[in-house]
Design an enzyme around this catalytic site. Structure first.
Site, short mmCIF file in Angstrom:
data_model
loop_
_atom_site.label_atom_id
_atom_site.label_comp_id
_atom_site.label_asym_id
_atom_site.label_seq_id
_atom_site.Cartn_x
_atom_site.Cartn_y
_atom_site.Cartn_z
N GLU A 161 0.83 -1.22 0.00
CA GLU A 161 0.00 0.00 0.00
C GLU A 161 0.86 1.26 0.00
OE1 GLU A 161 -3.18 -0.22 2.94
OE2 GLU A 161 -4.16 -1.78 1.75
N GLU B 132 -5.42 -8.44 -0.73
CA GLU B 132 -6.21 -8.16 0.49
C GLU B 132 -7.65 -7.93 0.06
OE1 GLU B 132 -4.81 -5.22 3.34
OE2 GLU B 132 -2.72 -5.67 2.85
O1 AHR Z 1 -5.41 -5.99 6.64
C1 AHR Z 1 -5.37 -4.85 7.46
C2 AHR Z 1 -4.62 -3.70 6.82
O2 AHR Z 1 -5.35 -3.25 5.71
C3 AHR Z 1 -3.27 -4.02 6.25
O3 AHR Z 1 -2.27 -3.92 7.21
C4 AHR Z 1 -3.09 -2.95 5.21
O4 AHR Z 1 -2.32 -3.38 4.14
C5 AHR Z 1 -4.50 -2.60 4.80
O5 AHR Z 1 -4.74 -1.23 4.84
#
Ligand code: AHR
Length: 501
Positions: free
Chosen positions: A172, A295
Site C-alpha cells: 500500500e 487483500e
Molecule cells: O489488513 C489490514 C490492513 O489493511 C493491512 O495492514 C493494510 O495493508 C491494509 O490497509
C-alpha cells in the site's frame, strides 16, 4: 422466483490457480501472538504453535499465506525476527502502535506455513527500507549456501533454502497512512530497482508490484499506469486491495446494496485488467501482467473499538471484526466474482486469517471458533477445483443505491476433469422469495449428486460466537441431464455432481 443455469464443460473461463484461495497473516493484533503462536496454550506444540488453530486453518485448505504485512511491513526489519529468541529486540511497531517482541519471525512463519500445508507469499519493506534489505532477504531465504546470509540461515536451523517463489514489493505504498508512503513515480522507480536486485539473487522469483490500496484513492489509475510503465518487464503481478463496509443499518434497502458489492469488485478487477493491457499495448509487449488481489474482505465492525485500544501492548485486540450472516453472504458472492475473473486473478488473499478481520478466532484462555465467513470460504477453497465454466445463468435482477442489474441468483460453476466433478456455488440474494433453481447439464450425464448444502435461516445480524451456525443439507432432485432445487431467501448453497465417464 425462477433462476437457471446451463453447465457446459467445454466453455471454460480459465483453469483455477489454487492460490486464489490464499490468505494473510500480518504481525498485527492477535493474528500471531495468542493467535497462531501461543507457547503457553494447552494445545501448543513444541514450536509454540496452537494446534487447534492449525487444524482450523487446514480445514480451510489455504494454499498460500501472505506475510508479514500489511502496514506492519513498511517499518519492519526482517533481521529482528531471526536467531536465538532471547536475543531478539523488542521494537515499536509504528503502523499499529504495538510492541513487537519478535518472538515470532521468519523461521517460525516458514515452519508454521509448512504445518498448515501453505506456501508463503513473502513481502519486502519498501517503506523505510529498500533495495539492499530486500536483496539480502532473498539471499537469506533462497540462496543455497556459502555466503554470509545463506550460511546464517543454516546456522539458524534451516539447512535447505526456503525457496520462496512469490514476493510482494512493499505494501500500500500509495496510502498516506503508510510509513514511508511514496508518490507513484518514487515507488515505481524503487520497485523496479528492487525487483532487478532481487532477481539477480534468484531469477525464478515471481514479483507483485503494489497497485492502489483502494479504488477510492485519488491516485487510482495514474498510480497503476506509472508503476507498470516503470516495472512492466520486471514484475509479474499487480496487487489490488478492497474492503467492504456497511452504510446504514436502519435502512432495509441497504442490505440489497451490501449484497451487490460483488459488482464493485468486478468493476475494480476489470478496470485494473484494462490498465495492465493498455500498458502492454503501448509497450508492444507480449507479456501479460496478471492480478494478485492480495487483500480483500469485509472490514468495519471493529472500527470504533479500535480507537479505544491502549497503545504499545503486545498482541492487543485490534481489528477483531465479529462477522454476521450477511457478511458470509457477501463473502460467498465475492469468492464467486474472483472465480469468474480467474483468467486474470491468479492470487487472492482473504485478509486476514486468524483474529484480525478473520474467519478463525481464538480465545487466549480457551479454544477456537469459526466465524460465519468461515463456511463459504471453506467450501469454495475445498471444492472450487479444476476450471471455472462460463456463467450461463439467468434470473431477475434488482437495482440498489449504488448498483444496477444485480442478479438475485449469483452462481458460478467449476469442473474438475480429474474427478469428473461439477460444483455449483449459488446464492439467492432475495430477502423474502425462494428461488426455483433449474440446472441443465445438456448432453452431460449426471452419475449422482455427491453432496448439496445450504447455509441459511439466520438473522442477517447474527454472528457465530456461540457456534450455532452450520451447513445444512439442501434437498435437490436430479435426473440424467437435469437437477432442480429451491434456494431459500438469503442463502448460500453448494451442489456437487459426479458425471458419468
Ligand atoms: O489488513 C489490514 C490492513 O489493511 C493491512 O495492514 C493494510 O495493508 C491494509 O490497509
Amino acid at each position: 422466483m425462477q433462476g437457471s443455469t446451463k453447465i457446459q464443460i467445454q466453455d471454460v473461463v480459465a483453469p483455477i490457480d489454487r492460490r486464489l484461495y490464499g490468505s494473510f497473516i500480518e504481525q498485527l493484533g492477535r493474528a500471531v501472538y495468542t493467535g497462531i503462536y501461543q507457547p503457553d496454550h494447552p494445545t501448543a506444540d513444541s514450536d509454540g504453535f496452537r494446534t487447534d488453530v492449525i487444524d482450523a486453518v487446514k480445514t480451510l485448505n489455504v494454499p498460500l499465506i501472505r506475510y508479514p504485512g500489511g502496514n506492519f511491513l513498511s517499518q519492519y526489519r526482517w533481521e529482528d525476527g531471526i536467531g536465538p529468541k532471547s536475543q531478539r529486540p523488542v521494537r515499536l511497531d509504528l503502523a499499529w502502535r504495538e510492541l513487537e517482541t519478535n518472538q515470532f519471525g521468519l523461521h517460525e512463519f516458514m515452519r508454521w506455513a509448512d504445518k498448515v500445508n501453505a506456501v508463503p507469499n513473502m513481502a519486502v519493506n519498501l517503506g523505510t527500507r529498500g533495495i539492499q534489505a530486500a536483496a539480502d532477504l532473498v539471499e537469506y531465504c533462497n540462496f543455497p549456501k556459502g555466503t554470509y546470509l545463506s550460511d546464517l540461515r543454516r546456522q539458524n536451523g534451516a539447512e535447505h533454502p526456503f525457496a520462496i517463489k512469490t514476493w510482494c514489493l512493499g505494501n500500500e505504498m500509495d496510502g498516506p497512512w503508510e510509513i514511508g508512503a511514496k508518490s507513484a513515480g518514487e515507488y515505481a522507480h524503487l520497485a523496479n530497482e528492487t525487483a532487478k536486485a532481487m532477481r539477480r539473487v534468484d531469477d525464478t522469483l515471481e514479483l507483485v508490484a503494489c497497485g492502489s490500496s483502494s479504488m477510492d484513492n485519488p491516485t487510482f489509475g495514474n498510480w497503476e499506469e506509472t508503476v507498470l510503465d516503470a516495472c512492466y518487464d520486471n514484475v509479474d503481478y499487480l496487487s489490488l486491495h478492497r474492503y467492504y463496509g456497511y452504510y446504514n443499518d436502519d435502512d432495509p434497502t441497504e442490505l440489497d446494496n451490501f449484497l451487490g458489492k460483488n459488482h464493485d469488485l468486478d468493476d475494480f478487477i476489470k478496470g485494473v485488467v484494462a490498465m495492465c493491457d493498455a500498458v502492454k499495448a503501448r509497450k508492444r509487449s507480449t507479456k501479460t501482467i496478471n492480478l494478485s488481489f492480495d487483500e480483500w474482505n469485509v472490514w468495519y465492525h471493529s472500527n470504533d473499538a479500535d480507537t479505544q485500544v491502549t497503545p504499545w501492548q503486545v498482541g492487543p485486540h485490534l481489528l477483531e471484526d465479529i462477522y454476521n450472516f450477511e457478511d458470509a453472504l457477501l463473502i460467498g458472492s465475492l469468492l464467486m466474482t474472483l472465480l469468474r475473473n480467474a483468467d486474470r486473478v491468479k492470487i487472492a488473499c482473504l485478509a486476514q486469517l486468524v483474529n484480525v478481520i478473520a474467519p478463525i478466532m481464538t480465545d487466549e484462555n480457551g479454544g477456537v471458533w469459526r466465524q460465519s465467513i468461515f463456511y463459504p470460504f471453506m467450501q469454495v477453497a475445498n471444492y472450487g477445483q479444476g476450471v471455472v465454466l462460463t456463467d450461463h445463468s439467468t434470473s431477475s435482477t434488482y437495482n440498489s443505491r449504488e448498483f444496477t442489474d444485480v442478479a438475485y441468483l449469483d452462481t458460478v460453476t467449476t469442473y474438475d476433469a480429474a474427478t469428473q466433478t461439477v460444483t455449483v456455488f449459488a446464492e439467492n440474494k432475495h430477502q423474502t422469495e425462494t428461488l426455483d433453481f433449474a440446472l441443465n447439464f445438456g448432453e452431460l450425464t449426471i452419475d449422482r449428486l455427491l453432496d448439496a448444502t445450504q447455509f441459511y435461516g439466520y438473522d442477517v445480524k447474527a454472528d457465530n460466537r456461540d457456534g450455532h451456525m452450520q451447513l445444512q443439507p439442501l434437498p435437490a432432485r436430479t435426473d440424467t441431464h437435469h437437477a432442480n432445487t429451491k434456494l431459500q431467501p438469503l442463502s448460500w448453497n453448494v451442489l456437487r455432481f459426479k458425471l458419468q465417464n
